[in-house]
Design an enzyme around this catalytic site. Structure first.
Site, short mmCIF file in Angstrom:
data_model
loop_
_atom_site.label_atom_id
_atom_site.label_comp_id
_atom_site.label_asym_id
_atom_site.label_seq_id
_atom_site.Cartn_x
_atom_site.Cartn_y
_atom_site.Cartn_z
N LYS A 198 -40.06 -8.34 -16.63
CA LYS A 198 -39.07 -8.40 -15.56
C LYS A 198 -39.21 -7.20 -14.65
O LYS A 198 -39.28 -6.10 -15.17
CB LYS A 198 -37.69 -8.43 -16.21
CG LYS A 198 -36.55 -8.36 -15.26
CD LYS A 198 -35.26 -8.38 -16.05
CE LYS A 198 -34.14 -8.18 -15.05
NZ LYS A 198 -32.98 -7.65 -15.65
N TYR B 293 -33.10 -18.28 -10.62
CA TYR B 293 -31.85 -18.72 -9.99
C TYR B 293 -32.03 -20.06 -9.29
O TYR B 293 -31.06 -20.73 -8.96
CB TYR B 293 -31.36 -17.65 -9.01
CG TYR B 293 -31.06 -16.34 -9.71
CD1 TYR B 293 -29.88 -16.19 -10.43
CD2 TYR B 293 -31.98 -15.30 -9.73
CE1 TYR B 293 -29.61 -15.01 -11.12
CE2 TYR B 293 -31.72 -14.11 -10.41
CZ TYR B 293 -30.54 -13.99 -11.11
OH TYR B 293 -30.29 -12.83 -11.80
N ARG C 101 -31.45 4.09 -13.18
CA ARG C 101 -31.79 3.66 -14.54
C ARG C 101 -33.18 4.13 -14.98
O ARG C 101 -33.76 3.59 -15.90
CB ARG C 101 -31.72 2.14 -14.63
CG ARG C 101 -30.38 1.53 -14.23
CD ARG C 101 -30.18 0.20 -14.95
NE ARG C 101 -29.21 -0.68 -14.34
CZ ARG C 101 -27.89 -0.52 -14.36
NH1 ARG C 101 -27.37 0.54 -14.95
NH2 ARG C 101 -27.10 -1.42 -13.80
N GLU D 234 -44.31 -0.80 -25.15
CA GLU D 234 -42.92 -1.25 -25.24
C GLU D 234 -42.82 -2.61 -25.93
O GLU D 234 -41.98 -2.82 -26.79
CB GLU D 234 -42.30 -1.38 -23.84
CG GLU D 234 -41.76 -0.09 -23.26
CD GLU D 234 -40.38 0.25 -23.83
OE1 GLU D 234 -39.92 -0.42 -24.76
OE2 GLU D 234 -39.78 1.23 -23.35
N ARG E 116 -26.82 -6.64 -8.93
CA ARG E 116 -25.76 -5.67 -9.22
C ARG E 116 -24.51 -5.96 -8.42
O ARG E 116 -23.41 -5.60 -8.81
CB ARG E 116 -26.28 -4.25 -8.99
CG ARG E 116 -27.35 -3.94 -10.04
CD ARG E 116 -27.99 -2.59 -9.88
NE ARG E 116 -29.10 -2.47 -10.83
CZ ARG E 116 -30.00 -1.51 -10.79
NH1 ARG E 116 -29.93 -0.57 -9.86
NH2 ARG E 116 -30.97 -1.47 -11.68
N CYS F 113 -26.33 1.32 -18.95
CA CYS F 113 -26.57 0.37 -20.04
C CYS F 113 -26.36 0.98 -21.42
O CYS F 113 -26.65 0.35 -22.43
CB CYS F 113 -27.98 -0.20 -19.91
SG CYS F 113 -28.28 -0.94 -18.29
N LYS G 77 -39.19 -4.09 -19.10
CA LYS G 77 -38.25 -4.18 -17.98
C LYS G 77 -38.40 -2.93 -17.13
O LYS G 77 -38.22 -1.81 -17.61
CB LYS G 77 -36.82 -4.30 -18.50
CG LYS G 77 -35.79 -4.33 -17.39
CD LYS G 77 -34.40 -4.63 -17.92
CE LYS G 77 -33.38 -4.56 -16.82
NZ LYS G 77 -32.02 -4.83 -17.30
C1 PBG Z 1 -28.53 -5.73 -17.04
C2 PBG Z 1 -29.44 -6.59 -16.24
C3 PBG Z 1 -29.91 -6.43 -14.93
C4 PBG Z 1 -30.63 -7.59 -14.62
C5 PBG Z 1 -30.61 -8.39 -15.74
N1 PBG Z 1 -29.89 -7.75 -16.74
C6 PBG Z 1 -29.65 -5.39 -13.93
C7 PBG Z 1 -30.16 -4.04 -14.12
O1 PBG Z 1 -30.89 -3.71 -15.06
O2 PBG Z 1 -29.77 -3.22 -13.29
C8 PBG Z 1 -31.27 -7.89 -13.29
C9 PBG Z 1 -31.46 -9.33 -12.98
C10 PBG Z 1 -31.72 -9.67 -11.57
O3 PBG Z 1 -31.91 -8.79 -10.69
O4 PBG Z 1 -31.74 -10.87 -11.26
N2 PBG Z 1 -29.09 -4.55 -17.51
#
Ligand code: PBG
Length: 328
Positions: free
Chosen positions: A251, A316, A220, A236, A208, A133, A198
């Site tokens: 998230k 979704y 990550r 954060e 992914r 990222c 996150k």
């Molecule tokens: C991009 C991002 C991710 C998700 C949302 N934006 C993937 C990640 O951080 O690897 C995950 C969303 C999902 O799993 O539905 N950084």
């Protein structure tokens, strides 16, 4: 609390009919809370299914318009756009290209379905050849040099008409950098919804595959949060708010309801919960096996996020949920 005990107190009294249960319901699900994630890639009439996520597709711009129009007709107020570029490189050029896939689709959507809110995911991983990222140098993910690219990405999306930009990269200082760039470009009214808390989560696995954004090396964990931490999530979120976030996100969602609750209680900002790909996949898989009821489990999970404090639900299943809510 000094409640009368049994037999004066009988909690079942308030559960005797559907109407009474509805009257005393403390939280509710409404279609106005839903956000549908969509994945755009170039092409025409492309609707490419993804193995790990039944019902989720990579869509060409024309198909995105179709899908978004259908969602809008069901009352879903917003989509969250991700892009899969034709080419990836070491500086994520596709993320901030004037005619990048997200910019293109944003313009198209604002023309074809103007009252639908377009939220754009601001990240570099889908556009980087290494899938991280941020900018990578010597095996490290560099923070400060990545900020410029993220800010440019957000500004180019807002320029294209995005109603909200949503940084998901987890670099330190990105919200400040994005706010400064937006303001500098005169885009003072574009809100930032930051993926503030996150977590580095195994629940992102299916995403992914859809977004073709798995990191080519390592993971990550040097930028996304450790699942063990809750106080850190508060720090954060506090930093993102100080830097200018207008809304915040937690998230994943279902395994992090405690975080949603703390964030909402502590800050009171509009708070989004992202029911991520793995959460969706688990429900779909169990339902396909006949082990759980897809509708009821989905609605119950989303209601739990609302109860925890989420105002906005990114899912979704947004279109299915909209249909189910309509059916009552
Ligand atoms: C991009 C991002 C991710 C998700 C949302 N934006 C993937 C990640 O951080 O690897 C995950 C969303 C999902 O799993 O539905 N950084």
């Amino acid at each position: 609390m000094n409640l009368p005990g049994f037999p004066v107190g009988r909690p079942r009294r308030l559960r005797t009919s559907p109407a009474l249960r509805r009257l005393v319901a403390e939280t509710s699900l409404n279609v106005s809370q839903l956000v549908l994630p969509l994945f755009a890639r170039s092409g025409r009439k492309l609707r490419r299914p993804v193995n790990a996520m039944p019902g989720v597709f990579q869509l060409s711009p024309d198909e995105i318009v179709r899908e978004a129009t259908a969602a809008h007709a069901l009352g879903v107020p917003a989509v969250l756009l991700f892009g899969i570029p034709d080419k990836k490189d070491a500086k994520a050029s596709g993320a901030y290209a004037k005619n990048g896939i997200v910019q293109q689709v944003t313009r198209l959507l604002k023309k074809e379905v103007p009252s639908l809110l377009v939220i754009t995911d601001v990240c570099l991983c889908e556009y980087m050849e290494h899938g991280h990222c941020g900018i990578v140098h010597g095996g490290k993910i560099l923070n400060d040099p990545s900020l410029k690219l993220l800010a440019r990405t957000a500004a180019s999306q807002a320029e294209a008409g995005a109603d909200i930009v949503a940084p998901s990269d987890m670099m330190d200082g990105r919200v400040r950098a994005i706010r400064a760039e937006l303001d500098n470009e005169g885009l003072i009214d574009t809100p930032i919804m930051s993926y503030a808390a996150k977590f580095a989560s195994a629940f992102y696995g299916p995403f992914r595959e859809v977004a073709e954004s798995a990191p080519a090396f390592g993971d990550r964990r040097s930028y996304q949060m450790d699942a063990a931490n809750s106080n850190e999530a508060i720090r954060e979120v506090a930093l993102d708010i100080q830097e200018g976030a207008d809304m915040v996100m937690v998230k994943p969602a279902l395994a992090y309801l405690d975080i949603i609750h703390r964030v909402k209680t502590e800050f009171g900002l509009p708070t989004a919960a992202y029911a991520v790909s793995g959460e969706h996949a688990m429900i779909k898989a169990a339902a396909a096996n006949g082990w759980i009821d897809e509708r009821n489990v989905t609605l119950e999970s989303l209601l739990a996020m609302r109860r925890a404090g989420a105002d906005i639900l990114i899912t979704y299943a947004a279109m299915d949920v909209a249909r189910w809510l309509k059916q009552g």
